[in-house]
Design a protein around this motif. Structure first.
Motif, short mmCIF file in Angstrom:
data_model
loop_
_atom_site.label_atom_id
_atom_site.label_comp_id
_atom_site.label_asym_id
_atom_site.label_seq_id
_atom_site.Cartn_x
_atom_site.Cartn_y
_atom_site.Cartn_z
N LEU A 95 0.86 -1.18 0.00
CA LEU A 95 0.00 0.00 0.00
C LEU A 95 0.89 1.23 0.00
O LEU A 95 1.75 1.37 0.87
N ASN A 96 0.76 2.06 -0.98
CA ASN A 96 1.52 3.32 -1.03
C ASN A 96 0.57 4.49 -0.86
O ASN A 96 -0.56 4.46 -1.37
N GLU A 97 1.05 5.52 -0.19
CA GLU A 97 0.27 6.75 -0.03
C GLU A 97 1.04 7.89 -0.70
O GLU A 97 2.24 8.04 -0.45
N GLY A 103 5.70 11.51 -5.62
CA GLY A 103 5.70 10.53 -6.69
C GLY A 103 6.66 9.41 -6.37
O GLY A 103 7.05 9.24 -5.21
N ILE A 104 7.03 8.68 -7.37
CA ILE A 104 8.00 7.60 -7.18
C ILE A 104 8.93 7.61 -8.39
O ILE A 104 8.47 7.68 -9.54
N MET A 105 10.23 7.65 -8.11
CA MET A 105 11.20 7.78 -9.21
C MET A 105 11.19 6.52 -10.08
O MET A 105 10.84 5.44 -9.60
N GLU A 108 12.73 -0.33 -11.33
CA GLU A 108 12.25 -1.67 -11.71
C GLU A 108 11.78 -2.36 -10.44
O GLU A 108 12.33 -2.10 -9.37
N ASP A 109 10.81 -3.23 -10.56
CA ASP A 109 10.35 -3.93 -9.35
C ASP A 109 11.25 -5.10 -8.99
O ASP A 109 11.21 -5.59 -7.88
N GLY A 110 12.04 -5.57 -9.93
CA GLY A 110 13.04 -6.56 -9.58
C GLY A 110 12.59 -7.99 -9.73
O GLY A 110 11.41 -8.28 -9.92
N ALA A 118 -0.18 -5.86 -10.59
CA ALA A 118 -1.46 -5.18 -10.75
C ALA A 118 -1.51 -4.04 -9.75
O ALA A 118 -1.33 -4.26 -8.55
N THR A 119 -1.71 -2.83 -10.24
CA THR A 119 -1.69 -1.65 -9.37
C THR A 119 -3.05 -0.96 -9.40
O THR A 119 -3.49 -0.47 -10.45
N ILE A 120 -3.69 -0.95 -8.24
CA ILE A 120 -5.03 -0.35 -8.11
C ILE A 120 -4.87 1.05 -7.53
O ILE A 120 -4.10 1.24 -6.59
N ILE A 127 -0.42 9.96 -13.03
CA ILE A 127 0.09 9.61 -14.36
C ILE A 127 1.26 8.66 -14.16
O ILE A 127 2.21 8.96 -13.43
N PHE A 128 1.14 7.52 -14.78
CA PHE A 128 2.10 6.43 -14.61
C PHE A 128 2.92 6.35 -15.90
O PHE A 128 2.36 6.18 -16.98
N HIS A 129 4.23 6.52 -15.77
CA HIS A 129 5.09 6.47 -16.95
C HIS A 129 5.90 5.17 -16.96
O HIS A 129 6.41 4.75 -15.91
N THR A 230 -4.95 13.14 -2.48
CA THR A 230 -4.22 12.01 -1.91
C THR A 230 -4.60 10.73 -2.62
O THR A 230 -5.79 10.44 -2.81
N ARG A 231 -3.59 10.02 -3.02
CA ARG A 231 -3.82 8.75 -3.73
C ARG A 231 -3.24 7.62 -2.91
O ARG A 231 -2.14 7.73 -2.36
N TYR A 232 -3.98 6.53 -2.86
CA TYR A 232 -3.45 5.28 -2.31
C TYR A 232 -3.38 4.29 -3.46
O TYR A 232 -4.27 4.26 -4.31
N SER A 233 -2.31 3.52 -3.48
CA SER A 233 -2.25 2.47 -4.48
C SER A 233 -2.02 1.13 -3.79
O SER A 233 -1.32 1.06 -2.77
N LEU A 234 -2.64 0.12 -4.35
CA LEU A 234 -2.42 -1.25 -3.89
C LEU A 234 -1.69 -1.97 -5.01
O LEU A 234 -2.21 -2.10 -6.12
N CYS A 236 -0.23 -5.30 -6.27
CA CYS A 236 -0.47 -6.72 -5.96
C CYS A 236 0.45 -7.58 -6.81
O CYS A 236 0.49 -7.42 -8.04
N ARG A 237 1.17 -8.48 -6.14
CA ARG A 237 2.11 -9.33 -6.86
C ARG A 237 2.10 -10.74 -6.27
O ARG A 237 1.59 -10.96 -5.18
N ASP A 238 2.73 -11.64 -6.99
CA ASP A 238 2.99 -12.98 -6.46
C ASP A 238 4.48 -13.07 -6.18
O ASP A 238 5.30 -13.01 -7.10
O1 LIG Z 1 1.90 3.53 -6.59
C1 LIG Z 1 2.05 3.15 -7.75
O2 LIG Z 1 1.19 3.29 -8.60
C2 LIG Z 1 3.32 2.47 -8.15
C3 LIG Z 1 4.00 1.82 -7.01
C4 LIG Z 1 5.22 1.08 -7.43
O3 LIG Z 1 5.68 1.15 -8.53
C5 LIG Z 1 5.89 0.20 -6.46
O4 LIG Z 1 5.48 0.18 -5.29
O5 LIG Z 1 6.83 -0.51 -6.86
#
Ligand SMILES: O=C(O)CCC(=O)C(=O)O
Ligand SMILES: [Fe+2]
Length: 254
Positions: A95-97, A103-105, A108-110, A118-120, A127-129, A230-234, A236-238
């Motif tokens: 969960l990101n706030e 933002g987030i630089m 790669e997720d690695g 999947a990002t909710i 805006i996601f680049h 304010t945005r929250y993102s979920l 989701c990964r395996d």
């Molecule tokens: O919050 C987002 O939409 C992206 C988050 C992200 O890229 C991450 O947590 O690795």
């Protein structure tokens, strides 16, 4: 991934955008649950010397609100998103706030995740680049993938993520590209789908024909500004191997 076919983003090998993946009532419910989540589990991340976002790793005992109502994880499994992944569904949610201006630089997720994410989005748009590495001689060098490689500052793809939407990234966009969100207070469009980037150049919103909010569509097509809230993102990964340890530890970013 048949159910996903209609949500495929043209011009991408493997990205999907689904508006209204979460209903408005469900969004309100999730936002309440998130606001009630124990504050000591939140970790503040620092980037470029500023606070960019806060996040929490919801691991192992995923909170009931992600499985019960609304069954977000079940919905993702049903789409077939995770059919090829080791556990056939997400077992790991971050969960990101983001407050306006955060933002987030590009990163790669690695490789510790199966290459589907999947990002909710909840509460606000973003805006996601997607970015790529420059094709320079460094990219031929051996060693950890991202070390010493320069990033092309022009986004390869830019998506408008509406609140309640999900974006799914797989394939080479996951394995060889980067993604990020600019740390801005508002997003400015100059018409015909073009976003004005902080460096003064432009990037076209690739999912603009999939956007449901008519006001937003008007701004993207005719020009104008959409303020962030304010945005929250979920996210989701395996995770192939879930680290043992206490429930809901905090994530460490590399
Ligand atoms: O919050 C987002 O939409 C992206 C988050 C992200 O890229 C991450 O947590 O690795
Ligand atoms: Fe990421």
């Amino acid at each position: 991934m048949n159910l996903l076919a209609e949500h495929h983003l043209q011009g991408t090998s493997a990205a999907f955008y689904i508006p209204n993946f979460i209903s408005e009532d469900e969004e309100q419910y999730l936002l309440r649950k998130i606001e009630d989540s124990p504050k000591q589990k939140w970790k503040t991340l620092h980037n470029r010397g500023e606070v960019l976002q806060k996040n929490i790793l919801l691991r192992e005992d995923l909170p009931a609100f992600l499985n019960d109502f609304p069954d977000v994880l079940g919905r993702l499994r049903f789409l077939g998103t995770f059919d090829q992944s080791p556990h056939k569904g997400p077992n790991h949610v971050i969960l990101n706030e983001y407050h306006p201006g955060q933002g987030i630089m590009p990163h790669e997720d690695g490789p510790s995740y199966h290459p589907v994410v999947a990002t909710i989005s909840l509460g606000s748009h973003a805006i996601f680049h997607y970015y790529r590495y420059n094709k320079d001689k460094d990219s031929l060098s051996v060693g950890p993938e991202s070390v010493g490689r320069s990033i092309d500052p022009a986004p390869l793809l830019s998506l408008f993520l509406e609140p309640r939407s999900v974006v799914i990234t797989t394939g080479e966009l996951y394995t060889t590209h980067l993604h990020g969100i600019d740390d801005v207070y508002a997003d400015t469009f100059t018409g015909n789908g073009f976003l004005l980037l902080p460096n003064g150049s432009h990037s076209r919103i690739v999912n603009r024909h999939m956007i449901q909010d008519e006001t937003v569509v008007g701004i993207i097509e005719s020009g104008g500004t959409v303020k962030r809230t304010t945005r929250y993102s979920l996210t989701c990964r395996d995770v192939e191997k879930v680290a043992s340890g206490r429930v809901a530890g905090v994530i460490k970013r590399t």
